[in-house]
Design an enzyme around this catalytic site. Structure first.
Site, PDB file in Angstrom:
ATOM      1  CB  CYS A 100      15.151   8.809  23.142  1.00  0.00           C
ATOM      2  SG  CYS A 100      13.812   8.070  24.126  1.00  0.00           S
ATOM      3  N   GLY A 224      24.547  -1.062  27.337  1.00  0.00           N
ATOM      4  CA  GLY A 224      23.252  -0.656  27.869  1.00  0.00           C
ATOM      5  C   GLY A 224      22.586  -1.794  28.594  1.00  0.00           C
TER       6      GLY A 224
END
Length: 320
Positions: A100, A224
């Site tokens: 992330c 995603g």
């Protein structure tokens, strides 16, 4: 060694998406052939300390299988305890977020910044493997920046530490979601390790998934942002990977029904008020690219109640 990929019903996986991949979204993706879905990333600290709403992310049901739960943090001990909590609530696997790029996560010492500390990566994975009996995977970036592409090094450490698979997003942390994903990094990781490698980055259409697997030899693909307003992409990927001509796009009436079903599930889980707030972004994604969608999208963004938004949605589809 647990063969994670062979145990799955397909090779198209839904990525953990912050603020997106809740139970309703996962169920919609699964209805189109998603083989494995992950929760959005969950704070290990929040799980251990029972922080307000943290356990909401773990909501699941019998149809939501197999389920991966992604956790993030920087303390091996805290992550191991969080993993025990997750395993006790029925998850099929645990994924550790090491990719992330969001500043808030990075500042806490978690996410992609872990790739700067290979020793800590090894300690985290080993600690979690000792704490649980279910598979443990990691999700990484190609590196911190263009000067530190170390996905291969981290993947090898993960394998040596007992990880069951590694997912590789072909962008560096400092790229965020800009630019293009470097699939060559995924290929290098696949060549370097024996555990399954899941490729991630720039899968917008089913053909992209086929191309990624052909170019990188990865074992599965993780979708995603390409699934936003486009959950049927999983059906298209499955078709192409099994040699069936792609015929996955829904007609207008089917698209309308899918939106209604998704919205109803969101309402059932979150309540009408929260669902209106949460679902607006999905309405924008589901209608993107349709005729006259720009005007509809601009108008729907200004509405604040379910009745008005529902009426505008129905009116829009009648004009198509």
């Amino acid at each position: 060694m647990f063969d994670l990929i062979k145990a799955l019903p397909g090779k198209a996986i839904l990525s953990p998406l912050a603020g997106i991949s809740n139970l309703p979204f996962r169920l919609i993706a699964r209805s189109f052939g998603c083989a494995l879905a992950y929760t959005e990333m969950i704070s290990a600290n929040g799980l251990v300390r029972k922080t307000d709403n943290t356990y909401e992310y773990l909501k699941t049901c019998a149809e939501d299988k197999p389920l991966g739960v992604q956790i993030f943090g920087s303390s091996p001990q805290l992550l191991a305890e969080a993993a025990r909590i997750v395993a006790g609530r029925g998850a099929e696997l645990i994924d550790i977020n090491m990719g992330c790029p969001v500043k808030k996560v990075i500042k806490s010492g978690a996410g992609a910044i872990l790739m700067k500390d290979p020793g800590l990566v090894a300690c985290i994975i080993s600690s979690i493997k000792k704490a649980v009996s279910i598979p443990v995977t990691i999700k990484i970036r190609s590196g911190w920046n263009s000067s530190s592409i170390n996905a291969v090094e981290i993947a090898r450490i993960a394998e040596d530490s007992g990880a069951d698979a590694v997912s590789v997003h072909g962008r560096t942390a400092d790229q965020g979601y800009s630019g293009t994903a470097d699939w060559k990094v995924i290929a290098a990781v696949k060549k370097a390790v024996h555990i399954p490698v899941i490729g991630n980055g720039d899968i917008w259409q089913p053909q992209d998934a086929v191309d990624m697997m052909a170019q990188t030899f990865c074992d599965a693909v993780m979708v995603g942002r390409g699934s936003l307003g486009n959950p049927w992409i999983f059906k298209g990927i499955n078709q192409l990977l099994t040699g069936v001509p792609a015929d996955f796009m829904p007609g207008l009436s089917s698209r309308h029904e899918i939106i209604e079903k998704h919205w109803a599930m969101e309402t059932a889980m979150c309540g009408s008020f929260a669902a209106v707030k949460n679902f607006r972004k999905h309405l924008l994604w589901y209608t993107k690219g349709l005729e006259g969608s720009s005007r509809f999208r601009n108008h729907i963004s200004s509405l604040r109640d379910r009745e008005s938004m529902q009426g505008e949605l129905d009116k829009y589809f009648r004009t198509l």
